[in-house]
Motif scaffolding. Structure first.
Motif, PDB file in Angstrom:
ATOM      1  N   ALA A 180       0.852  -1.195   0.000  1.00 13.92           N
ATOM      2  CA  ALA A 180       0.000   0.000   0.000  1.00 13.92           C
ATOM      3  C   ALA A 180       0.880   1.234   0.000  1.00 13.92           C
ATOM      4  O   ALA A 180       1.841   1.316   0.780  1.00 13.92           O
ATOM      5  CB  ALA A 180      -0.915   0.002   1.229  1.00 13.92           C
ATOM      6  N   VAL A 223      -2.592  -1.292  -3.191  1.00 14.23           N
ATOM      7  CA  VAL A 223      -3.560  -0.432  -2.505  1.00 14.23           C
ATOM      8  C   VAL A 223      -3.033   1.000  -2.507  1.00 14.23           C
ATOM      9  O   VAL A 223      -1.849   1.232  -2.234  1.00 14.23           O
ATOM     10  CB  VAL A 223      -3.774  -0.904  -1.053  1.00 14.23           C
ATOM     11  N   TRP A 225      -3.664   4.291  -0.498  1.00  9.30           N
ATOM     12  CA  TRP A 225      -4.391   4.687   0.711  1.00  9.30           C
ATOM     13  C   TRP A 225      -4.437   6.202   0.893  1.00  9.30           C
ATOM     14  O   TRP A 225      -3.521   6.923   0.522  1.00  9.30           O
ATOM     15  CB  TRP A 225      -3.788   4.023   1.953  1.00  9.30           C
ATOM     16  N   ASP A 227      -6.354   7.028   3.964  1.00 10.93           N
ATOM     17  CA  ASP A 227      -6.689   6.946   5.386  1.00 10.93           C
ATOM     18  C   ASP A 227      -5.800   5.862   5.999  1.00 10.93           C
ATOM     19  O   ASP A 227      -5.765   4.734   5.497  1.00 10.93           O
ATOM     20  CB  ASP A 227      -8.167   6.594   5.550  1.00 10.93           C
ATOM     21  N   THR A 228      -5.097   6.205   7.084  1.00 11.44           N
ATOM     22  CA  THR A 228      -4.189   5.219   7.692  1.00 11.44           C
ATOM     23  C   THR A 228      -4.930   3.998   8.218  1.00 11.44           C
ATOM     24  O   THR A 228      -4.321   2.940   8.419  1.00 11.44           O
ATOM     25  CB  THR A 228      -3.376   5.856   8.835  1.00 11.44           C
ATOM     26  N   ASP A 230      -6.796   2.226   6.512  1.00  9.60           N
ATOM     27  CA  ASP A 230      -6.664   1.228   5.447  1.00  9.60           C
ATOM     28  C   ASP A 230      -5.387   0.401   5.617  1.00  9.60           C
ATOM     29  O   ASP A 230      -5.371  -0.797   5.336  1.00  9.60           O
ATOM     30  CB  ASP A 230      -6.643   1.910   4.077  1.00  9.60           C
ATOM     31  N   LYS A 233      -5.888  -1.948   8.701  1.00 11.16           N
ATOM     32  CA  LYS A 233      -6.809  -3.017   8.302  1.00 11.16           C
ATOM     33  C   LYS A 233      -6.097  -4.025   7.412  1.00 11.16           C
ATOM     34  O   LYS A 233      -6.259  -5.244   7.575  1.00 11.16           O
ATOM     35  CB  LYS A 233      -8.002  -2.412   7.575  1.00 11.16           C
ATOM     36  N   GLY A 234      -5.282  -3.528   6.462  1.00  7.52           N
ATOM     37  CA  GLY A 234      -4.586  -4.415   5.544  1.00  7.52           C
ATOM     38  C   GLY A 234      -3.622  -5.359   6.239  1.00  7.52           C
ATOM     39  O   GLY A 234      -3.584  -6.564   5.942  1.00  7.52           O
TER      40      GLY A 234
END
Length: 366
Positions: A180, A223, A225, A227-228, A230, A233-234
């Protein structure tokens, strides 16, 4: 810790992640931020545009001083407080209306100055301006003209899940499908560094720029991103092996037991968000009071602890902000973003400009 617990922790600002109580909802300013009414200029009110979390209204954590305290201390009233999540949203707001004070990042700073949407500041009118990091102050100066008051800064790291992969080369972050990266044209500078650029990564020749884009375009199934959450979550769900992140994200993931490590790099990039004074403000008394307040160690300490970003005022690195400051270190080691082509043309060199960066980036992520 379960995935749900990780995500719940990540959804809270760093103050909450550091075991502070969950913040209560913030009260509204004197006039609702969503109000369409435009207050009369010069009547002791302020209209503010900033990123979400940079200026909370009310007390968001024990002992914190926020916008309501500014009103009580100065007698100035916040008539409008517009908060955005992204650079693009901020640009749209500025196209719709004018503001008294604006917190802007490096890509927008250059545009606001060039477009004469902000005015030159008089540092002698800003208490605490001299306490701010000189390196950060210089980022919003054009020669002897000052346009911004540095507030919060961040830096990038290249991180990886050590239980799944080895992170020994920075280019892995930009070539892996399980990675990401930040959704910003300025990320191209990080790619250029990973590709071995030795000069300023924000002043790329056409050849250097094309090489960085070739590295990026070798892998599109990643990905992007904004928003951190994300990122957290990843990694928590096992979908990510690598990421371009911040020290705060690394701290957060390690706090919940994720085996995250950092790829060692000789250089890193970063950014600083600065407060700027709108060009159309006839009465600047309250605006300068706001800049005083924003430059103070007390205000920056609260903002840094809340947002997980480093304060521009080194005196803020105590108490609740000490942990965040320790994660970021000193700004001296960071190459801070400027709006490309930076100083290339002033040095009689030709470099790619921000329009080219933006166009190629949009083609990449579309």
């Amino acid at each position: 810790m379960t995935t749900l617990a990780v995500l719940a922790l990540a959804a809270q600002p760093v103050a909450a992640a550091s075991a502070a109580p969950t913040p209560a909802p913030s009260p509204s300013p004197t006039a609702s931020p969503s109000s369409t009414a435009v207050p009369r200029k010069g009547d002791g009110t302020l209209q503010i545009l900033t990123f979400r979390g940079y200026t909370e209204y009310g007390s968001t954590s024990p002992g914190a001083r926020w916008a309501a305290d500014f009103e009580a201390d100065t007698g100035c009233r916040i008539a409008r407080l517009d908060q955005v999540q992204t650079r693009e949203e901020m640009t749209r707001r500025l196209a719709e209306r004018s503001y008294d004070v604006i917190s802007a990042g490096p890509d927008l700073v250059g545009s606001l100055i060039e477009g004469k949407q902000v005015r030159q500041l008089e540092p002698s009118k800003i208490d605490g301006y001299g306490e701010l990091s000189k390196k950060l102050r210089d980022l919003t100066a054009k020669g002897d003209k000052v346009y911004g008051v540095p507030y919060l800064w961040g830096a990038h790291e290249l991180i990886y899940d050590a239980s799944k992969v080895r992170g020994d080369r920075p280019e892995q972050v930009f070539t892996s499908p399980r990675a990401a990266i930040e959704d910003s044209p300025l990320t191209i500078a990080d790619v250029a560094l990973a590709g071995g650029v030795s000069g300023n990564p924000y002043e790329l020749t056409q050849t250097q720029f094309d090489a960085a884009m070739k590295l990026l375009e070798s892998q599109k199934d990643r990905v992007y991103w904004s928003d951190t959450l994300d990122l957290v979550k990843g990694f928590a769900t096992g979908k990510l092996d690598y990421a371009q992140a911040t020290p705060y994200v690394r701290m957060l993931l390690r706090t919940v037991g994720q085996p995250i490590k950092t790829i060692k790099t000789a250089r890193t990039t970063g950014w600083v968000d600065s407060w700027m004074l709108g060009a159309g403000v006839p009465d600047v008394d309250c605006a300068y009071r706001w800049l005083d307040w924003a430059a103070s160690a007390e205000t920056q300490r609260d903002a840094a602890a809340w947002m997980g970003l480093a304060p521009a005022n080194p005196k803020a690195c105590k108490g609740r902000a000490k942990r965040v400051c320790g994660a970021y270190g000193r700004p001296d080691r960071v190459t801070f973003a400027v709006r490309p082509p930076g100083d290339c043309r002033a040095q009689d060199r030709e470099c790619t400009d921000y329009a080219a960066w933006t166009k190629r980036w949009q083609e990449l992520v579309s």
